[in-house]
Design a protein around this motif. Structure first.
Motif, PDB file in Angstrom:
ATOM      1  N   ILE A 122     -31.427  36.495 -69.966  1.00  0.00           N
ATOM      2  CA  ILE A 122     -30.737  37.631 -69.322  1.00  0.00           C
ATOM      3  C   ILE A 122     -29.751  38.365 -70.251  1.00  0.00           C
ATOM      4  CG2 ILE A 122     -28.846  38.060 -67.654  1.00  0.00           C
ATOM      5  CD1 ILE A 122     -30.586  37.076 -65.494  1.00  0.00           C
ATOM      6  N   HIS A 127     -34.359  44.221 -69.856  1.00  0.00           N
ATOM      7  CA  HIS A 127     -34.737  43.865 -68.494  1.00  0.00           C
ATOM      8  C   HIS A 127     -35.827  42.799 -68.566  1.00  0.00           C
ATOM      9  CE1 HIS A 127     -34.323  44.513 -64.272  1.00  0.00           C
ATOM     10  NE2 HIS A 127     -35.608  44.700 -64.084  1.00  0.00           N
ATOM     11  N   GLY A 181     -32.952  53.224 -61.358  1.00  0.00           N
ATOM     12  CA  GLY A 181     -31.726  52.833 -62.057  1.00  0.00           C
ATOM     13  C   GLY A 181     -31.814  52.993 -63.568  1.00  0.00           C
ATOM     14  N   ALA A 305     -22.503  53.271 -74.058  1.00  0.00           N
ATOM     15  CA  ALA A 305     -21.610  52.121 -74.149  1.00  0.00           C
ATOM     16  C   ALA A 305     -21.142  51.860 -75.580  1.00  0.00           C
ATOM     17  CB  ALA A 305     -22.301  50.877 -73.595  1.00  0.00           C
ATOM     18  N   VAL A 318     -23.500  61.853 -76.424  1.00  0.00           N
ATOM     19  CA  VAL A 318     -24.499  60.884 -75.997  1.00  0.00           C
ATOM     20  C   VAL A 318     -25.828  61.590 -75.801  1.00  0.00           C
ATOM     21  CG1 VAL A 318     -25.155  59.208 -74.240  1.00  0.00           C
ATOM     22  CG2 VAL A 318     -22.765  59.480 -74.854  1.00  0.00           C
TER      23      VAL A 318
ATOM     24  N   GLU B  10     -30.191  47.787 -56.870  1.00  0.00           N
ATOM     25  CA  GLU B  10     -31.452  47.542 -56.187  1.00  0.00           C
ATOM     26  C   GLU B  10     -31.450  46.108 -55.683  1.00  0.00           C
ATOM     27  OE1 GLU B  10     -35.164  49.659 -57.981  1.00  0.00           O
ATOM     28  OE2 GLU B  10     -33.977  48.881 -59.638  1.00  0.00           O
ATOM     29  N   GLY B  14     -32.309  38.380 -58.919  1.00  0.00           N
ATOM     30  CA  GLY B  14     -31.648  38.342 -60.220  1.00  0.00           C
ATOM     31  C   GLY B  14     -30.679  39.471 -60.495  1.00  0.00           C
ATOM     32  N   MET B  17     -27.162  38.265 -60.764  1.00  0.00           N
ATOM     33  CA  MET B  17     -26.998  37.434 -61.946  1.00  0.00           C
ATOM     34  C   MET B  17     -26.864  38.294 -63.211  1.00  0.00           C
ATOM     35  SD  MET B  17     -29.385  34.281 -63.029  1.00  0.00           S
ATOM     36  CE  MET B  17     -29.306  33.500 -64.621  1.00  0.00           C
ATOM     37  N   ARG B  18     -27.601  39.407 -63.255  1.00  0.00           N
ATOM     38  CA  ARG B  18     -27.501  40.276 -64.425  1.00  0.00           C
ATOM     39  C   ARG B  18     -26.097  40.852 -64.538  1.00  0.00           C
ATOM     40  NH1 ARG B  18     -32.865  41.011 -66.129  1.00  0.00           N
ATOM     41  NH2 ARG B  18     -34.254  40.507 -64.417  1.00  0.00           N
ATOM     42  N   LYS B  62     -19.840  51.359 -68.359  1.00  0.00           N
ATOM     43  CA  LYS B  62     -20.966  51.831 -69.166  1.00  0.00           C
ATOM     44  C   LYS B  62     -22.000  50.725 -69.356  1.00  0.00           C
ATOM     45  CE  LYS B  62     -18.071  54.525 -72.122  1.00  0.00           C
ATOM     46  NZ  LYS B  62     -17.846  54.826 -73.520  1.00  0.00           N
ATOM     47  N   GLN B  63     -21.521  49.507 -69.575  1.00  0.00           N
ATOM     48  CA  GLN B  63     -22.477  48.405 -69.752  1.00  0.00           C
ATOM     49  C   GLN B  63     -23.254  48.160 -68.460  1.00  0.00           C
ATOM     50  OE1 GLN B  63     -23.318  47.127 -72.525  1.00  0.00           O
ATOM     51  NE2 GLN B  63     -21.623  47.433 -73.937  1.00  0.00           N
ATOM     52  N   HIS B  65     -23.979  50.392 -66.181  1.00  0.00           N
ATOM     53  CA  HIS B  65     -24.931  51.500 -66.021  1.00  0.00           C
ATOM     54  C   HIS B  65     -26.243  51.225 -66.741  1.00  0.00           C
ATOM     55  CE1 HIS B  65     -23.444  54.773 -63.691  1.00  0.00           C
ATOM     56  NE2 HIS B  65     -22.257  54.752 -64.268  1.00  0.00           N
ATOM     57  N   LYS B  66     -26.172  50.437 -67.822  1.00  0.00           N
ATOM     58  CA  LYS B  66     -27.383  50.179 -68.610  1.00  0.00           C
ATOM     59  C   LYS B  66     -28.314  49.182 -67.936  1.00  0.00           C
ATOM     60  CE  LYS B  66     -26.639  49.373 -73.037  1.00  0.00           C
ATOM     61  NZ  LYS B  66     -25.868  48.901 -74.221  1.00  0.00           N
ATOM     62  N   LEU B  67     -27.800  48.451 -66.944  1.00  0.00           N
ATOM     63  CA  LEU B  67     -28.675  47.500 -66.260  1.00  0.00           C
ATOM     64  C   LEU B  67     -29.683  48.272 -65.407  1.00  0.00           C
ATOM     65  CD1 LEU B  67     -26.053  44.809 -65.178  1.00  0.00           C
ATOM     66  CD2 LEU B  67     -27.597  44.749 -67.135  1.00  0.00           C
ATOM     67  N   VAL B  68     -30.939  47.880 -65.539  1.00  0.00           N
ATOM     68  CA  VAL B  68     -32.017  48.638 -64.894  1.00  0.00           C
ATOM     69  C   VAL B  68     -31.881  48.631 -63.367  1.00  0.00           C
ATOM     70  CG1 VAL B  68     -34.528  48.693 -64.553  1.00  0.00           C
ATOM     71  CG2 VAL B  68     -33.591  48.302 -66.830  1.00  0.00           C
ATOM     72  N   ASN B  69     -31.363  47.545 -62.791  1.00  0.00           N
ATOM     73  CA  ASN B  69     -31.237  47.461 -61.333  1.00  0.00           C
ATOM     74  C   ASN B  69     -29.997  48.168 -60.788  1.00  0.00           C
ATOM     75  OD1 ASN B  69     -32.498  44.104 -61.482  1.00  0.00           O
ATOM     76  ND2 ASN B  69     -33.619  45.940 -60.887  1.00  0.00           N
ATOM     77  N   VAL B  70     -29.099  48.581 -61.671  1.00  0.00           N
ATOM     78  CA  VAL B  70     -27.867  49.212 -61.197  1.00  0.00           C
ATOM     79  C   VAL B  70     -28.095  50.706 -60.996  1.00  0.00           C
ATOM     80  CG1 VAL B  70     -25.506  49.840 -61.841  1.00  0.00           C
ATOM     81  CG2 VAL B  70     -26.316  47.493 -62.172  1.00  0.00           C
ATOM     82  N   LEU B  71     -27.842  51.165 -59.771  1.00  0.00           N
ATOM     83  CA  LEU B  71     -28.085  52.567 -59.445  1.00  0.00           C
ATOM     84  C   LEU B  71     -26.842  53.415 -59.670  1.00  0.00           C
ATOM     85  CD1 LEU B  71     -30.017  51.901 -56.125  1.00  0.00           C
ATOM     86  CD2 LEU B  71     -30.996  52.473 -58.351  1.00  0.00           C
ATOM     87  N   LEU B 171     -20.581  61.464 -69.816  1.00  0.00           N
ATOM     88  CA  LEU B 171     -20.988  60.591 -70.921  1.00  0.00           C
ATOM     89  C   LEU B 171     -22.425  60.122 -70.793  1.00  0.00           C
ATOM     90  CD1 LEU B 171     -17.862  58.341 -71.472  1.00  0.00           C
ATOM     91  CD2 LEU B 171     -18.787  60.045 -73.020  1.00  0.00           C
ATOM     92  N   ARG B 172     -23.048  60.404 -69.668  1.00  0.00           N
ATOM     93  CA  ARG B 172     -24.383  59.843 -69.473  1.00  0.00           C
ATOM     94  C   ARG B 172     -25.495  60.768 -69.942  1.00  0.00           C
ATOM     95  NH1 ARG B 172     -25.637  55.697 -66.701  1.00  0.00           N
ATOM     96  NH2 ARG B 172     -27.401  56.631 -65.674  1.00  0.00           N
TER      97      ARG B 172
END
Lengths: 575, 172
Positions: A122, A127, A181, A305, A318, B10, B14, B17-18, B62-63, B65-71, B171-172
């Motif tokens: 993880i 992903h 996402g 980031a 960015v 989402e 997991g 956990m992420r 910001k970190q 936001h990079k997680l794929v499941n985070v909307l 910033l995105r």
């Protein structure tokens, strides 16, 4: 089309245009390997260790700019992939790893060769998926490739239980991904780019600080256009080596722990730093609070980031580097047309002056010097545009950085962020698979060689011949250097000896050509022969164990306080 | 300084956990964490309370936001959001102290949800700061057990998107 889950994985790879993948079979991934045996257009390269397979996939990705693919079985197969996954994470290399998992009813029971590889990885994947339903498989594969190569590149993992591989599916590969996402930035902010251009135009001591993101972003052409337009000096990080032609008059070397002093001066004394896909890594900055104290920072990156993570960005942008650098050059051109851009000629002269003042140097002597080996390789390949270098990690890697001149992107493939010893040989096999026409040379260390040397078998049998030049100083050299300088010369478990193994014999045992060289007189002839051989070759270059890698920023020191070779009568390296 | 982050994720295995792994790996500290369903069956809301500098907060956002499941990641700023938490506390209450405790409870709109021979259980819902005050007031009576849900929050009805979220969009 009706098929099994295992076939669906291969059909997905084919749909993604994958030509080569790397792996080793095992219990939980038997169905996938059976599908390979039944037929696929994807060439599978059999590695000898899953770590090798992973680094091969990385080497393939880094040489080609495409997504690397590695297969492994469950449990130990999967955990052996952890190092390449972590390496790909740190160096932003697009990688899709497919691992077998125990059957679904056995998950969570501590079954034979079961391990929670999605859990373990993880923190080091963009992903990952544990595929619980065969119907998800095509969508997961599509998403895996999409995520690996969009935004900031990196590794993903698809864990497929054996019974999912064996389950029937009516396969159809999706046209699009559904990832609400996952929205990588599409365009850099126009106003910010304009601001960056005006800062550059007003700068007296500008510098472009270029990292691996420029290579990943396929923006090297745009970088060159920008640099030449503004007559801006360029330093490249280890990961950025080759992003800008190193024989170009505007090239200002490599900053960082073992970069030349003049390059560190150029970066640290600049008044405007434009970071292009670089992340202010500690190996580059030295003591962060003392890094480039007088500079304002324009930070261009695909990953929001990274902006402000370590060094505050006065102008953050960015977006994809290709577009951002292109637009930045266009804005600078506008300023140039109205006479608001003055090339920083005095600054360029100052950098040239430092370059004359602080050249890389070492003393040649009776004993073969590691730097001489790298320099000879450079002169033997000068002017060729078909050479790809890979390295392991340590002193030999730093000498390779210092003494090779790479004029093209993707011609220098090394392990930067993670510093993975043993990366060089498998990465070379992967690079050769990506570019069969290229001459692929791995500059390795003797410590590194023994971590992944078994992949010589892969190189020989798969017809992916590489040339491995072992800079054999009989030590874990970089560790020994730190023990000498910072631990009172108390050498603790670093002496590997020149006694064993005999690398040339070992090479012959693998069916490769083996050479040993220990004098400057024989060196050129032997290297020439190995390069011309057209088959896997290992050159054991036995070099001076006492030679240390300079200059050097001691750990925690400011970049400007770097120490030079203490040898009093150093002679300049011939170039 | 303490900040409340409201994170839409989402509803996938997991996903939590992420997020927590990210906090551990990057050395961020979570003070409180509450997870639950939202108006959409496929989306969960994670409410995080973190105590950190502004710079660290931006990194966290910001970190994440990079997680794929985070909307979506939103900071709920004090005054621009409603925040609530639920507290269950079992307090020692011999018969001669019950009346006093129950009077105390009324001030905080605490409900007595269970009563035993020498203890009672209060339920209090309110802003987390109020819960803390209540906790301090009953402490001298003897707290036997205590459970808090961690805070949850929503931007005020008058606000569409909190300002901080908009700023980060740049910033995105």
């Amino acid at each position: 089309m009706k098929m099994l889950g295992s076939d669906a994985i291969l059909r997905s790879l084919e749909a993604e245009g994958v030509e080569v993948c790397f792996g080793i079979p095992g219990g939980a991934i038997l169905p996938l390997y059976d599908a390979i045996a039944r037929g696929t257009t994807v060439r599978h390269v059999l590695a000898r260790h899953e770590q090798g397979a992973g680094h091969m996939a990385e080497g393939y990705a880094r040489a080609s700019g495409r997504v690397g693919v590695a297969f492994a079985t469950s449990g130990p197969g999967a955990t052996n992939l952890v190092t390449p996954i972590a390496n790909a994470w740190m160096d932003s290399t697009p990688l899709v790893c497919v691992t077998g998992q125990v059957r679904r009813p056995l998950i969570g029971t501590d079954a034979f060769q079961e391990c929670d590889i999605t859990g373990i990885t993880i923190p080091i994947v963009k992903h990952s998926w544990l595929v619980q339903d065969v119907e998800e498989l095509p969508h997961v594969m599509k998403a895996a490739f999409h995520i690996a190569r969009t935004g900031r590149c990196g590794p993903v993992l698809v864990d497929v239980p054996r019974d999912v591989q064996e389950a029937p599916i009516d396969f159809e590969y999706p046209d699009a991904v559904d990832l609400p996402g996952w929205r990588p930035p599409r365009r850099g902010h126009a106003r910010q780019i304009k601001e960056a251009a005006s800062r550059l135009a007003a700068a007296e001591r500008p510098i472009l600080y270029v990292g691996g993101g420029t290579v990943n972003g396929d923006a090297c052409g745009e970088l060159r256009e920008l640099a030449e337009l503004g007559r801006l000096p360029v330093v490249t990080t280890l990961m950025g080596k080759g992003a800008f032609p190193e024989t170009h008059e505007l090239f200002a070397g490599w900053p960082g722990m073992h970069g030349p002093k003049w390059s560190n001066y150029a970066l640290n004394k600049a008044d405007v730093i434009v970071a292009c896909g670089a992340r202010f890594d500690d190996r580059v900055t030295g003591k962060l609070s003392a890094f480039a104290p007088g500079a304002s920072v324009v930070h261009l990156d695909i990953d929001a980031a990274e902006i402000g993570k370590l060094r505050n960005a006065d102008v953050p942008v960015v977006g994809p580097l290709k577009q951002v650098l292109h637009d930045l050059a266009a804005e600078l051109r506008k300023l140039s047309e109205v006479g608001e851009l003055r090339p920083p000629e005095a600054w360029l002269l100052q950098i040239a002056d430092w370059r004359d003042q602080f050249p890389l140097r070492y003393r040649r002597g009776d004993v073969l010097k590691p730097q001489t080996v790298v320099e000879t390789l450079r002169s033997l390949t000068a002017g060729r545009d078909d050479v790809i270098w890979t390295t392991g990690v340590g002193q030999h890697q730093m000498w390779a950085m210092q003494y090779l001149h790479c004029d093209r992107p993707r011609s220098f493939i090394t392990s930067g962020g993670l510093g993975t010893m043993g990366f060089g040989i498998p990465a070379a096999v992967g690079a050769k698979a990506a570019r069969p026409d290229a001459t692929v040379v791995c500059i390795d260390g003797d410590g590194c060689f023994q971590m992944t040397g078994q992949e010589l078998a892969t190189s020989v049998l798969e017809g992916l011949p590489i040339v491995v030049v072992v800079i054999n100083n009989a030590y874990l050299g970089m560790v020994q250097q730190w023990q000498e300088l910072f631990y009172g010369e108390r050498y603790s478990h670093v002496h590997l000896t020149h006694a064993v193994p005999d690398y040339a014999q070992l090479a012959e045992a693998y069916g490769a050509a083996g050479f040993t060289v220990s004098t400057e007189d024989e060196l050129e002839g032997v290297l020439q022969e190995a390069l011309a051989l057209g088959r896997t070759a290992v050159v054991d270059a036995r070099v001076d164990p006492a030679e240390q890698c300079y200059p050097m920023i001691p750990g925690g020191a400011a970049a400007l306080d770097m120490i030079e070779n203490p040898e009093e009568e150093t002679v300049e390296a011939g170039s | 300084m303490a900040h409340t982050l409201s994170v839409l994720v989402e509803n996938r295995p997991g996903a939590l956990m992420r997020i927590t792994s990210l906090f551990v790996r990057r050395g961020f500290n979570i003070e409180s964490l509450a997870v639950g369903p939202t108006e959409r069956h496929d989306v969960s809301r994670v409410t995080l309370r973190v105590n950190c500098e502004q710079h660290t907060l931006e990194q966290i956002q910001k970190q994440m936001h990079k997680l794929v499941n985070v909307l979506r990641v939103i900071e709920l700023e004090p005054g621009e959001a409603v925040e609530r938490e639920l507290l269950l506390v079992k307090v020692a209450a011999p018969p001669d102290r019950r009346a006093e405790l129950m009077a105390l409870g009324e001030v905080f709109r605490a409900r007595v949800v269970d009563l035993g021979p020498d203890a009672l259980v209060f339920e209090v819902v309110g802003p987390p700061e109020e819960l803390a005050s209540f906790e301090e007031l009953v402490r001298p009576h003897g707290i036997k057990e205590l459970a808090r849900t961690g805070r949850v929050g929503l931007a005020r009805a008058s606000r569409e998107t909190p300002r901080r979220a908009q700023r980060l969009e740049v910033l995105r």
